[in-house]
Scaffold this motif. Structure first.
Motif, PDB file in Angstrom:
ATOM      1  N   GLU A  14       3.900  16.127  -1.884  1.00 29.37           N
ATOM      2  CA  GLU A  14       3.043  15.581  -2.942  1.00 29.37           C
ATOM      3  C   GLU A  14       3.186  16.544  -4.125  1.00 29.37           C
ATOM      4  OE1 GLU A  14      -1.046  14.724  -0.954  1.00 29.37           O
ATOM      5  OE2 GLU A  14       0.199  15.796   0.477  1.00 29.37           O
ATOM      6  N   ALA A  72      -0.482   9.331  -5.411  1.00 28.19           N
ATOM      7  CA  ALA A  72      -1.726   9.753  -6.064  1.00 28.19           C
ATOM      8  C   ALA A  72      -1.459  10.478  -7.381  1.00 28.19           C
ATOM      9  CB  ALA A  72      -2.525  10.650  -5.126  1.00 28.19           C
ATOM     10  N   THR A  96       5.538   5.197   1.895  1.00 31.13           N
ATOM     11  CA  THR A  96       5.956   6.364   2.681  1.00 31.13           C
ATOM     12  C   THR A  96       6.909   5.926   3.791  1.00 31.13           C
ATOM     13  OG1 THR A  96       3.846   7.469   2.264  1.00 31.13           O
ATOM     14  CG2 THR A  96       5.134   8.263   4.131  1.00 31.13           C
ATOM     15  N   TYR A 133      -0.778  14.780   3.099  1.00 32.01           N
ATOM     16  CA  TYR A 133      -1.330  13.450   3.414  1.00 32.01           C
ATOM     17  C   TYR A 133      -0.404  12.402   2.819  1.00 32.01           C
ATOM     18  CZ  TYR A 133      -4.355   9.446   3.853  1.00 32.01           C
ATOM     19  OH  TYR A 133      -4.850   8.211   4.199  1.00 32.01           O
ATOM     20  N   HIS A 134       0.093  11.514   3.694  1.00 23.09           N
ATOM     21  CA  HIS A 134       1.014  10.494   3.194  1.00 23.09           C
ATOM     22  C   HIS A 134       0.647   9.094   3.658  1.00 23.09           C
ATOM     23  CE1 HIS A 134       3.562  13.567   1.425  1.00 23.09           C
ATOM     24  NE2 HIS A 134       3.468  14.244   2.547  1.00 23.09           N
ATOM     25  N   GLY A 135      -0.549   8.931   4.240  1.00 22.54           N
ATOM     26  CA  GLY A 135      -0.997   7.594   4.627  1.00 22.54           C
ATOM     27  C   GLY A 135      -1.323   7.508   6.098  1.00 22.54           C
ATOM     28  N   ASP A 194       0.822  -1.213   0.000  1.00 23.79           N
ATOM     29  CA  ASP A 194       0.000   0.000   0.000  1.00 23.79           C
ATOM     30  C   ASP A 194       0.853   1.259   0.000  1.00 23.79           C
ATOM     31  OD1 ASP A 194      -2.771  -1.037   0.225  1.00 23.79           O
ATOM     32  OD2 ASP A 194      -1.853  -2.041   1.940  1.00 23.79           O
ATOM     33  N   GLY A 195       0.193   2.376  -0.292  1.00 27.14           N
ATOM     34  CA  GLY A 195       0.901   3.639  -0.355  1.00 27.14           C
ATOM     35  C   GLY A 195       1.609   3.985   0.945  1.00 27.14           C
ATOM     36  N   ALA A 196       0.896   3.805   2.067  1.00 28.24           N
ATOM     37  CA  ALA A 196       1.486   4.175   3.358  1.00 28.24           C
ATOM     38  C   ALA A 196       2.787   3.416   3.609  1.00 28.24           C
ATOM     39  CB  ALA A 196       0.483   3.909   4.485  1.00 28.24           C
ATOM     40  N   ASP A 209       6.223  12.047  -2.940  1.00 30.91           N
ATOM     41  CA  ASP A 209       5.141  11.071  -2.782  1.00 30.91           C
ATOM     42  C   ASP A 209       4.241  11.214  -4.010  1.00 30.91           C
ATOM     43  OD1 ASP A 209       2.770   9.791  -2.290  1.00 30.91           O
ATOM     44  OD2 ASP A 209       2.553  10.497  -0.232  1.00 30.91           O
ATOM     45  N   LYS A 246      -1.114   3.091  -5.978  1.00 27.09           N
ATOM     46  CA  LYS A 246      -2.419   3.359  -6.605  1.00 27.09           C
ATOM     47  C   LYS A 246      -2.438   2.948  -8.085  1.00 27.09           C
ATOM     48  CE  LYS A 246      -4.010   6.939  -3.398  1.00 27.09           C
ATOM     49  NZ  LYS A 246      -5.259   6.459  -2.839  1.00 27.09           N
TER      50      LYS A 246
HETATM   51  C1  LIG Z   1      -0.362  11.213  -1.558  1.00 27.51           C
HETATM   52  C2  LIG Z   1      -0.733   9.949  -0.855  1.00 27.51           C
HETATM   53  N1  LIG Z   1       0.201   9.296  -0.147  1.00 27.51           N
HETATM   54  C3  LIG Z   1      -0.078   8.150   0.494  1.00 27.51           C
HETATM   55  C4  LIG Z   1      -1.338   7.599   0.453  1.00 27.51           C
HETATM   56  C5  LIG Z   1      -1.624   6.320   1.194  1.00 27.51           C
HETATM   57  O1  LIG Z   1      -1.846   5.266   0.312  1.00 27.51           O
HETATM   58  P1  LIG Z   1      -2.622   3.966   0.834  1.00 27.51           P
HETATM   59  O2  LIG Z   1      -4.026   4.402   1.117  1.00 27.51           O
HETATM   60  O3  LIG Z   1      -2.533   3.000  -0.298  1.00 27.51           O
HETATM   61  O4  LIG Z   1      -1.904   3.502   2.057  1.00 27.51           O
HETATM   62  C6  LIG Z   1      -2.344   8.252  -0.272  1.00 27.51           C
HETATM   63  C7  LIG Z   1      -3.718   7.711  -0.312  1.00 27.51           C
HETATM   64  O5  LIG Z   1      -4.668   8.360  -0.672  1.00 27.51           O
HETATM   65  C8  LIG Z   1      -2.038   9.457  -0.935  1.00 27.51           C
HETATM   66  O6  LIG Z   1      -2.955  10.149  -1.615  1.00 27.51           O
END
Ligand SMILES: Cc1ncc(COP(=O)(O)O)c(C=O)c1O
Length: 453
Positions: A229, A266, A128, A157-159, A123-125, A263, A292
């Motif tokens: 971002e 998105a 990060t 926002y990074h997770g 996942d994104g988090a 990051d 994503k």
């Molecule tokens: C810029 C950004 N970083 C990190 C995340 C976290 O990703 P995930 O929801 O897959 O953990 C998101 C999710 O929307 C995001 O928009």
């Protein structure tokens, strides 16, 4: 084949009550479902999700910004079916496989060879977390163990994991966990909506960069990295900024000896108009996070790419100098195959070029909204459009997002405004008819929610 015969239609009410009894849904105050019903989805085709009750919804936010080429895409499906019969999964420590190698090579080529050695997660988090840990560990391996702090932007926002929340500045998601977090320095956002009379977006970017400069002058010896971002802070409400900010950021990080983490979870994969958002500023970060859209919205896949000299700082006989992070599904072959099929579509269909034409058509179709006096800050970056509803009554403002979502469903649109910000982030495969339908229905949902004209 008719859809009714192809897919068994369970009862909508049955799915809703079973889901509410057995599933804890994400990013949701579950009690809200007493008034806003869940939407059971039976299948998807192209840009549309089909409800178990026979309704349909144009997925105008790409199912949380992941879907690029539509649901049940025939080309990605075919690639996955082939991969399924070859290898579903093998651990990536001590083993490797063709999908992960080819994907890593292709991504590095897309980054012009400046970034590589892809490190995978799901996942994104997690991406990060990996970038933050790699940056910190690089400085430690380089004899600068004091560099332990991070900088993020206001509204960033990074997770949702504990490390990622530490560099996230959305109070609603972060505050409940405050005592658990290692808080980052929060500096001004270059959000172009902050421009005062006579100021340009580039002026706002410069002012925000000056604030970062002041912090770095004072504390760079303790700071490992700045995380950003690029071009659009999506969760902040599609806050867009001038590429000038990224150029200043790159220069400041170089001058003060601090890493730059982009990051692009998105905003990567063509969403802002170039494959990597940073390309539009003509800069490369020290770390880039992708997730994503990279798997076409099919499977959880995330990754971090970095510079070769950073990778080399971990390359040593001493195991403790290595990057020992791992996840069980790291580099999953099915997810990598979905990503390869996604990149192949980019290449074969000249997606970035085609998106420019689609984006212009969508911009034109949305013109009546852009000119509506009840709309502020109509904005666009690549395949993202957003505007803010002008609402004076605080109660109306507080319920705007939920009312818009509900009315959207009634008019066959999946849209989830962030506060008063309505945004469109559709899959890249909308045809002309769908572009016009999306624009006109967005307007009519807006009219209904704002109380008609
Ligand atoms: C810029 C950004 N970083 C990190 C995340 C976290 O990703 P995930 O929801 O897959 O953990 C998101 C999710 O929307 C995001 O928009």
């Amino acid at each position: 084949m008719n859809q009714a015969t192809q897919f068994a239609q369970p009862s909508n009410a049955d799915w809703i009550s079973r889901s509410l009894r057995s599933v804890w849904h994400p990013c949701t105050q579950m009690q809200h479902h007493e008034s806003v019903p869940l939407v059971p989805v039976s299948h998807g085709r192209g840009a549309w999700l089909y409800g178990a009750d026979g309704g349909r919804y144009l997925d105008a936010i790409s199912s949380w910004w992941v879907n690029l080429f539509g649901h049940a895409n025939q080309r990605i499906n075919a690639a996955l079916k082939e991969q399924l019969d070859m290898l579903e999964h093998a651990m990536l420590a001590g083993f490797t496989h063709e999908p992960v190698i080819t994907l890593s090579e292709k991504l590095s080529a897309l980054a012009g060879g400046r970034l590589g050695h892809c490190f995978y997660a799901s996942d994104g988090a997690s991406a990060t977390e990996i970038a933050l840990k790699m940056s910190f560990h690089y400085w430690r391996n380089s004899g600068q163990a004091d560099k332990q702090e991070f900088v993020c932007l206001r509204g960033s926002y990074h997770g949702e994991t504990v490390g990622a929340l530490g560099v996230t500045d959305v109070a609603l998601f972060r505050d409940a966990y405050g005592p658990l977090l290692q808080r980052a320095h929060v500096v001004a956002s270059p959000d172009a909506r902050g421009a005062r009379d006579g100021q340009s977006a580039a002026d706002v970017a410069d002012a925000a960069a000056d604030e970062l400069d002041a912090l770095l002058r004072e504390r760079a010896g303790r700071i490992a990295a700045v995380i950003v971002e690029p071009l659009v802070q999506c969760a902040a409400g599609m806050a867009m900024h001038d590429p000038q900010y990224l150029r200043r950021l790159r220069a400041l990080c170089d001058r003060h000896g601090v890493h730059l983490i982009a990051d692009e979870i998105a905003v990567g994969c063509g969403r802002t108009g170039s494959f990597f958002a940073c390309e539009q500023a003509g800069i490369w970060p020290d770390f880039v996070c992708l997730s994503k859209g990279i798997s076409g919205g099919y499977l959880p896949l995330s990754l971090v790419m970095t510079r070769d000299d950073i990778y080399q700082a971990f390359y040593d006989a001493d195991v403790r100098r290595g990057f020992l992070h791992s996840h069980s599904y790291t580099g999953n072959p099915l997810a990598c195959r979905a990503a390869l099929a996604t990149l192949q579509i980019f290449e074969e269909d000249k997606v970035l070029e085609r998106n420019r034409v689609k984006a212009a058509a969508m911009r034109e179709a949305l013109q009546p909204i852009a000119e509506d006096p009840r709309v502020a800050h109509f904005r666009q970056q690549g395949m993202i459009w957003a505007f803010d509803a002008v609402i004076d009554d605080p109660q109306q403002a507080a319920s705007f997002s939920r009312r818009f979502f509900t009315e959207g469903l009634r008019q066959e649109l999946l849209l989830r405004p962030i506060g008063r910000t309505v945004y469109l982030m559709p899959p890249y495969i909308l045809d002309e008819e769908e572009i016009h339908l999306l624009a006109s229905r967005t307007r009519s949902v807006f009219d209904a929610v704002m109380g008609g004209r």
